[in-house]
Design a protein around this motif. Structure first.
Motif, PDB file in Angstrom:
ATOM      1  N   SER A 186       0.850  -1.186   0.000  1.00  0.00           N
ATOM      2  CA  SER A 186       0.000   0.000   0.000  1.00  0.00           C
ATOM      3  C   SER A 186       0.887   1.237   0.000  1.00  0.00           C
ATOM      4  CB  SER A 186      -0.891   0.006   1.259  1.00  0.00           C
ATOM      5  OG  SER A 186      -0.157   0.458   2.385  1.00  0.00           O
ATOM      6  N   PRO A 187       0.310   2.415  -0.190  1.00  0.00           N
ATOM      7  CA  PRO A 187       1.117   3.644  -0.129  1.00  0.00           C
ATOM      8  C   PRO A 187       1.779   3.864   1.227  1.00  0.00           C
ATOM      9  CG  PRO A 187      -1.000   4.080  -1.170  1.00  0.00           C
ATOM     10  CD  PRO A 187      -1.071   2.696  -0.592  1.00  0.00           C
ATOM     11  N   TRP A 188       1.329   3.136   2.251  1.00  0.00           N
ATOM     12  CA  TRP A 188       1.841   3.329   3.616  1.00  0.00           C
ATOM     13  C   TRP A 188       2.742   2.169   4.064  1.00  0.00           C
ATOM     14  CZ3 TRP A 188      -3.437   2.589   2.509  1.00  0.00           C
ATOM     15  CH2 TRP A 188      -4.053   3.732   1.980  1.00  0.00           C
ATOM     16  N   GLY A 189       3.034   1.263   3.132  1.00  0.00           N
ATOM     17  CA  GLY A 189       3.841   0.086   3.450  1.00  0.00           C
ATOM     18  C   GLY A 189       2.993  -1.172   3.423  1.00  0.00           C
ATOM     19  N   GLU A 190       3.608  -2.317   3.680  1.00  0.00           N
ATOM     20  CA  GLU A 190       2.863  -3.573   3.655  1.00  0.00           C
ATOM     21  C   GLU A 190       1.951  -3.670   4.877  1.00  0.00           C
ATOM     22  OE1 GLU A 190       5.044  -7.152   3.086  1.00  0.00           O
ATOM     23  OE2 GLU A 190       5.537  -6.659   1.008  1.00  0.00           O
ATOM     24  N   GLY A 191       0.727  -4.075   4.629  1.00  0.00           N
ATOM     25  CA  GLY A 191      -0.227  -4.173   5.735  1.00  0.00           C
ATOM     26  C   GLY A 191      -1.487  -4.865   5.293  1.00  0.00           C
ATOM     27  N   PHE A 192      -2.570  -4.587   6.019  1.00  0.00           N
ATOM     28  CA  PHE A 192      -3.847  -5.231   5.728  1.00  0.00           C
ATOM     29  C   PHE A 192      -4.975  -4.272   6.103  1.00  0.00           C
ATOM     30  CE2 PHE A 192      -2.126  -6.603   9.815  1.00  0.00           C
ATOM     31  CZ  PHE A 192      -3.126  -6.253  10.711  1.00  0.00           C
ATOM     32  N   PRO A 193      -6.142  -4.428   5.486  1.00  0.00           N
ATOM     33  CA  PRO A 193      -7.230  -3.478   5.734  1.00  0.00           C
ATOM     34  C   PRO A 193      -7.882  -3.668   7.098  1.00  0.00           C
ATOM     35  CG  PRO A 193      -7.974  -5.229   4.279  1.00  0.00           C
ATOM     36  CD  PRO A 193      -6.505  -5.442   4.475  1.00  0.00           C
ATOM     37  N   GLY A 194      -8.422  -2.574   7.619  1.00  0.00           N
ATOM     38  CA  GLY A 194      -9.265  -2.668   8.804  1.00  0.00           C
ATOM     39  C   GLY A 194     -10.572  -3.335   8.430  1.00  0.00           C
ATOM     40  N   TRP A 195     -11.251  -3.863   9.407  1.00  0.00           N
ATOM     41  CA  TRP A 195     -12.490  -4.606   9.174  1.00  0.00           C
ATOM     42  C   TRP A 195     -13.558  -3.732   8.507  1.00  0.00           C
ATOM     43  CZ3 TRP A 195     -16.205  -5.573  13.849  1.00  0.00           C
ATOM     44  CH2 TRP A 195     -17.360  -6.238  13.399  1.00  0.00           C
TER      45      TRP A 195
END
Length: 497
Positions: A212-221
């Motif tokens: 993502s534009p903010w680094g590797e991660g995952f979406p909030g629910w």
């Protein structure tokens, strides 16, 4: 009641239903998190909104029913430890996350078919809409209502609440929320405790992660449902449904982030079903009263005295208005089983009765009584989908049907028109709208159910790469004259020689 009225959880009153686009309805219902088997708690919302879908179609609306699959974990930093349920369960079961998702999605669909729920028009997955979620988060940041902290993105609740009616849906108070919110992972990087995650930075051990534009991660629910509902139903749509437990934080968060992203409130009518309790207790692992659908249908749970047919569960749920609490007990289920048999037997009798020839009823009072009960069904459904009253009307009509069969009531007591109305009412409400089916199945149907279960077992064996068990199931079926054929996409079919 001539037109459909439903209870809007947002306004806390019944309102006449007026769709945004005449003749069309956009309906979104929060789907399951497929990190485990579906259980009794899943039965009520999906049966409830199956009725909503069926009745809207009965009224002539073209319904786009969207029900999502949450397959990217279930991230609830508000009130529980933040965790990725899918990844956590996948490790326990020694499966890849998407193997686990496929397994439990299939089991969920199996349970919905057993309940005779119609399939949704669209069933999007959270993992299939990461781009839409990222785009929505970028828009909210650009509008000044979200901020980035070390790779995570949070929604600014206080700023939103200053200009919008935050917590109106659930009736909570923001100041109380700020005082009572637990100290959890990531709280120290938020500006306020009430802020919720739109995107979370993935720690090294986190399996499911995206760039993502903010680094590797995952979406909030919460962002998942906002992105998927708007993609398929537009910035504003008619009805959003779910259990009452989702009002806060999930639906409150959906309203907030969608309002900022799209510049308008996302939903015209919010509908929430009440909860199922078991012998007066809330369902929970600590009480050992979470009953999986497989256990419910087989009777293999310490609480259960017997196996219960899916139609008994459906009937039991429909006997209570969807906004009322429903207490589950063996006694209540057994009573529902008897009641369903009784009403279905009356329906079978009705189908075999010969219609009177005359348009003049010899018993005008009885004729009017039958008409009134039949016509009341539409009024009751129009009064916030009151299935309990519809069933009560049908039970009032059952003794009249049995009386005609037994000779206590003369065949010409009713006019031909009223008799036709009686037959149509039972067919329309019992089968088409309430979606009920007979408890007794023919042998072909039972065999198909057994074979479908065996096929599911073979699919699971193949997913586990247990090819010995998979081949054994295939060979044993072949020896009995049942040939399995592996189709594209992992599906299977069978033929009987």
């Amino acid at each position: 009641m001539s037109s459909l009225h439903l209870y809007n959880s947002f306004s806390r009153q019944k309102e006449e239903f007026k769709p945004i686009t005449p003749g069309h309805v956009g309906l979104y219902v929060c789907g399951p998190t497929v990190s485990g088997e579906s259980h009794l708690g899943h039965a009520r919302p999906y049966i409830t909104f199956d009725i909503v879908n069926r009745y809207l179609q009965h009224l002539g609306y073209k319904v786009r029913y969207v029900r999502n699959i949450t397959d990217a974990g279930h991230f609830e930093e508000e009130g529980r430890e933040a965790e990725d349920k899918v990844a956590k369960k996948a490790i326990l079961e020694l499966l890849e996350p998407m193997e686990l998702v496929h397994k439990y999605t299939e089991l969920f669909h199996w349970g919905m078919r057993k309940f005779n729920n119609l399939s949704p028009s669209i069933e999007p997955t959270a993992t299939g809409h990461i781009i839409e979620q990222i785009n929505m988060i970028e828009d909210i940041i650009a509008k000044g209502y979200a901020y980035v902290v070390d790779g995570s993105v949070y929604f600014d609740v206080k700023k939103y609440a200053a200009g919008y009616p935050y917590l109106k849906l659930s009736g909570r108070v923001l100041e109380d929320l700020l005082e009572t919110t637990r100290e959890l992972e990531g709280q120290n990087e938020k500006r306020d405790k009430a802020d919720f995650a739109l995107w979370k930075k993935a720690p090294e051990e986190h399996i499911m992660r995206w760039k993502s534009p903010w680094g590797e991660g995952f979406p909030g629910w919460h962002i998942e449902c906002s992105a998927m509902s708007s993609k398929y139903l537009g910035k504003q749509f008619d009805i959003h449904g779910g259990g009452m437990d989702l009002q806060f934080p999930h639906h409150e968060s959906e309203i907030a982030q969608s309002t900022i992203a799209h510049g308008c409130a996302p939903v015209n009518y919010w509908m929430h079903n009440n909860m199922i309790t078991i012998d007066g207790r809330k369902m929970g692992k600590s009480y050992n009263n979470v009953i999986k659908l497989t256990e419910l249908f087989s009777g293999e749970h310490p609480i259960l005295e017997q196996a219960y047919h899916p139609m008994v569960i459906r009937f039991y749920i429909l006997q209570t208005h969807y906004r009322s609490t429903l207490d589950f007990s063996n006694e209540a289920l057994q009573a529902s089983e008897k009641a369903l048999k009784r009403i279905w037997e009356a329906y079978e009798v009705l189908k075999k009765l010969t219609s009177p020839e005359s348009e003049t009823a010899t018993d005008k009072d009885l004729d009017k009584k039958v008409q009134d009960f039949c016509n009341a069904c539409a009024d009751d459904m129009n009064d916030d989908f009151n299935t309990a009253k519809v069933l009560a009307n049908l039970f009032e009509l059952a003794p009249i049907i049995n009386g005609i069969k037994g000779g206590q009531i003369k065949p010409d007591a009713l006019s031909a028109t009223t008799f036709a109305l009686l037959q149509t009412t039972f067919k329309t409400y019992l089968e088409d709208i309430l979606g009920l089916q007979p408890l007794q199945q023919n042998n072909d149907s039972k065999l198909d159910d057994v074979l479908q279960l065996v096929i599911e077992m073979r699919k699971e064996a193949r997913l586990r790469k247990d090819y010995t068990a998979s081949d054994k199931i295939r060979d044993m079926l072949a020896a009995s004259g049942i040939l399995l054929k592996d189709e594209k996409g992992g599906e299977m079919s069978y033929t009987i020689e």
